[in-house]
Design a protein around this motif. Structure first.
Motif, PDB file in Angstrom:
ATOM      1  N   UNK A   1       0.836  -1.199   0.000  1.00  0.00           N
ATOM      2  CA  UNK A   1       0.000   0.000   0.000  1.00  0.00           C
ATOM      3  C   UNK A   1       0.875   1.255   0.000  1.00  0.00           C
ATOM      4  N   UNK A   2       1.930   1.269   0.854  1.00  0.00           N
ATOM      5  CA  UNK A   2       2.804   2.452   0.910  1.00  0.00           C
ATOM      6  C   UNK A   2       3.597   2.618  -0.391  1.00  0.00           C
ATOM      7  N   UNK A   3       4.042   1.501  -0.953  1.00  0.00           N
ATOM      8  CA  UNK A   3       4.788   1.585  -2.214  1.00  0.00           C
ATOM      9  C   UNK A   3       3.895   2.203  -3.288  1.00  0.00           C
ATOM     10  N   UNK A   4       2.644   1.753  -3.352  1.00  0.00           N
ATOM     11  CA  UNK A   4       1.705   2.289  -4.348  1.00  0.00           C
ATOM     12  C   UNK A   4       1.444   3.769  -4.079  1.00  0.00           C
ATOM     13  N   UNK A   5       1.333   4.133  -2.792  1.00  0.00           N
ATOM     14  CA  UNK A   5       1.106   5.553  -2.453  1.00  0.00           C
ATOM     15  C   UNK A   5       2.252   6.420  -2.944  1.00  0.00           C
ATOM     16  N   UNK A   6       3.463   5.922  -2.773  1.00  0.00           N
ATOM     17  CA  UNK A   6       4.642   6.692  -3.193  1.00  0.00           C
ATOM     18  C   UNK A   6       4.624   6.867  -4.718  1.00  0.00           C
ATOM     19  N   UNK A   7       4.336   5.784  -5.433  1.00  0.00           N
ATOM     20  CA  UNK A   7       4.281   5.880  -6.901  1.00  0.00           C
ATOM     21  C   UNK A   7       3.145   6.818  -7.307  1.00  0.00           C
ATOM     22  N   UNK A   8       1.985   6.665  -6.660  1.00  0.00           N
ATOM     23  CA  UNK A   8       0.821   7.490  -7.010  1.00  0.00           C
ATOM     24  C   UNK A   8       1.122   8.967  -6.745  1.00  0.00           C
ATOM     25  N   UNK A   9       1.750   9.246  -5.619  1.00  0.00           N
ATOM     26  CA  UNK A   9       2.095  10.627  -5.281  1.00  0.00           C
ATOM     27  C   UNK A   9       3.019  11.213  -6.351  1.00  0.00           C
ATOM     28  N   UNK A  10       3.965  10.410  -6.803  1.00  0.00           N
ATOM     29  CA  UNK A  10       4.907  10.853  -7.839  1.00  0.00           C
ATOM     30  C   UNK A  10       4.169  11.143  -9.145  1.00  0.00           C
ATOM     31  N   UNK A  11       3.236  10.266  -9.517  1.00  0.00           N
ATOM     32  CA  UNK A  11       2.484  10.443 -10.765  1.00  0.00           C
ATOM     33  C   UNK A  11       1.584  11.685 -10.664  1.00  0.00           C
ATOM     34  N   UNK A  12       0.964  11.859  -9.492  1.00  0.00           N
ATOM     35  CA  UNK A  12       0.060  13.015  -9.327  1.00  0.00           C
ATOM     36  C   UNK A  12       0.831  14.331  -9.388  1.00  0.00           C
ATOM     37  N   UNK A  13       2.029  14.342  -8.776  1.00  0.00           N
ATOM     38  CA  UNK A  13       2.752  15.618  -8.749  1.00  0.00           C
ATOM     39  C   UNK A  13       3.502  15.872 -10.056  1.00  0.00           C
ATOM     40  N   UNK A  14       3.667  14.817 -10.865  1.00  0.00           N
ATOM     41  CA  UNK A  14       4.402  14.992 -12.128  1.00  0.00           C
ATOM     42  C   UNK A  14       3.812  14.017 -13.154  1.00  0.00           C
ATOM     43  N   UNK A  15       2.691  14.387 -13.789  1.00  0.00           N
ATOM     44  CA  UNK A  15       1.994  13.420 -14.655  1.00  0.00           C
ATOM     45  C   UNK A  15       2.859  12.844 -15.783  1.00  0.00           C
ATOM     46  N   UNK A  16       3.879  13.604 -16.247  1.00  0.00           N
ATOM     47  CA  UNK A  16       4.728  13.077 -17.324  1.00  0.00           C
ATOM     48  C   UNK A  16       5.951  12.362 -16.772  1.00  0.00           C
ATOM     49  N   UNK A  17       5.765  11.694 -15.668  1.00  0.00           N
ATOM     50  CA  UNK A  17       6.890  11.065 -14.969  1.00  0.00           C
ATOM     51  C   UNK A  17       7.428   9.853 -15.749  1.00  0.00           C
ATOM     52  N   UNK A  18       8.717   9.596 -15.586  1.00  0.00           N
ATOM     53  CA  UNK A  18       9.299   8.376 -16.138  1.00  0.00           C
ATOM     54  C   UNK A  18       9.594   7.428 -14.984  1.00  0.00           C
ATOM     55  N   UNK A  19       8.940   6.269 -15.011  1.00  0.00           N
ATOM     56  CA  UNK A  19       9.098   5.292 -13.935  1.00  0.00           C
ATOM     57  C   UNK A  19       9.998   4.150 -14.381  1.00  0.00           C
ATOM     58  N   UNK A  20      10.858   3.708 -13.488  1.00  0.00           N
ATOM     59  CA  UNK A  20      11.626   2.483 -13.710  1.00  0.00           C
ATOM     60  C   UNK A  20      10.913   1.383 -12.935  1.00  0.00           C
TER      61      UNK A  20
END
Ligand code: GLP
Length: 264
Positions: free
Chosen positions: A14-33
């Motif tokens: 749940x926390x891992x998903x929150x961290x990813x979600x927070x990153x996507x919300x604050x930077x929609x054009x994010x590049x994820x590894x």
């Protein structure tokens, strides 16, 4: 390095998903590894739920996977292509052209192919957040012991232990691949932020060595100690051999207090 002690695999996911979600919300054009293995499955499940139920939008997200077995076509059920489709990509709105996973079935020169993969990461502006699991012997991606700490994407022969660990995913008569294409440690270290997930007692030694041991190519995850922004989420069992847990708890409390309850 921020070490977050999680109660169990559920809260870790749940926390891992929150961290990813927070990153996507604050930077929609994010590049994820992105990583594979059994550890991030719960995180992907939660991200799929957030996409469905809370409209978390992945339409501008670009992804790069860490690795892929050599010799498996993308259609092979145990390929990391198939894993990513099954657990994540088939269920969220990431445009297929934004998805990058090394192709383990390429025949031309690996040097050329791996240089191309690195160039794609550069052209995408580099990786903003890299998610990692950890192998039993402390590897990240498929960077086995004795990998160069500055290595780039390349083919790698897998350690006997890794092949043994992966056997559970293959049928009794199937050959388990013993080579892979993997992002290098230098590639991983170029990511702006890193999130390492560890769950289960069989990871306790690797986690302790990576977080509190010396930086060494024998435990390639230890190179993360040189990275300025790493968060380690470890459940109770995976954290069992860490010695400085009371320090980590204090830092967690301090971070939460100054960050409106968030760790990220
Ligand atoms: C493989 C993958 C790694 C993963 C590791 C641990 O080696 N290449 O990326 O972290 O397995 O997998 P699991 O999460 O199943 O323990």
């Amino acid at each position: 390095m921020l070490v977050v002690l999680e109660d169990d695999d559920r809260s870790l996911s749940r926390d891992a998903a929150r961290i990813v979600a927070h990153t996507v919300l604050s930077q929609p054009r994010v590049t994820l590894g992105l990583a594979t293995g059994s550890t991030p499955i719960g995180m992907y499940r939660e991200l799929v739920r957030l996409n469905r139920e809370e409209k978390l939008d992945f339409s501008h997200v670009v992804t790069f996977n860490l690795d892929e077995y050599i010799g498996l076509t993308p259609g092979h059920p145990q390929s990391y292509h198939a894993y990513m489709a099954r657990h994540f990509f088939d269920h969220v709105n990431i445009p297929p052209e934004n998805i990058h996973i090394p192709d383990g079935s390429v025949r031309p020169s690996y040097d050329e192919y791996c240089a191309w993969y690195e160039a794609c990461i550069r052209e995408a502006g580099g990786i903003d957040l890299q998610v990692l699991g950890i192998g039993k012997e402390g590897h990240i991606g498929f960077n086995e012991s004795s990998s160069s700490l500055r290595s780039r994407t390349r083919p790698k022969v897998l350690a006997i232990q890794t092949v043994k660990d992966n056997r559970r995913f293959f049928g009794p008569r199937e050959d388990v691949p013993d080579c892979a294409i993997t992002m290098g440690l230098g590639t991983i270290m170029d990511a702006r932020k890193i999130l390492l997930l560890a769950s289960g007692a069989h990871k306790a030694k690797a986690v302790a060595a990576a977080v509190e041991g010396p930086v060494t190519a024998s435990v390639t995850a230890s190179v993360l100690q040189f990275h300025p922004h790493v968060t380690v989420l470890a459940d109770r069992d995976a954290a069992a051999e860490l010695r400085r847990t009371s320090d980590y708890r204090r830092i967690m409390e301090m971070t939460r207090k100054t960050n409106s309850g968030r760790l990220w």
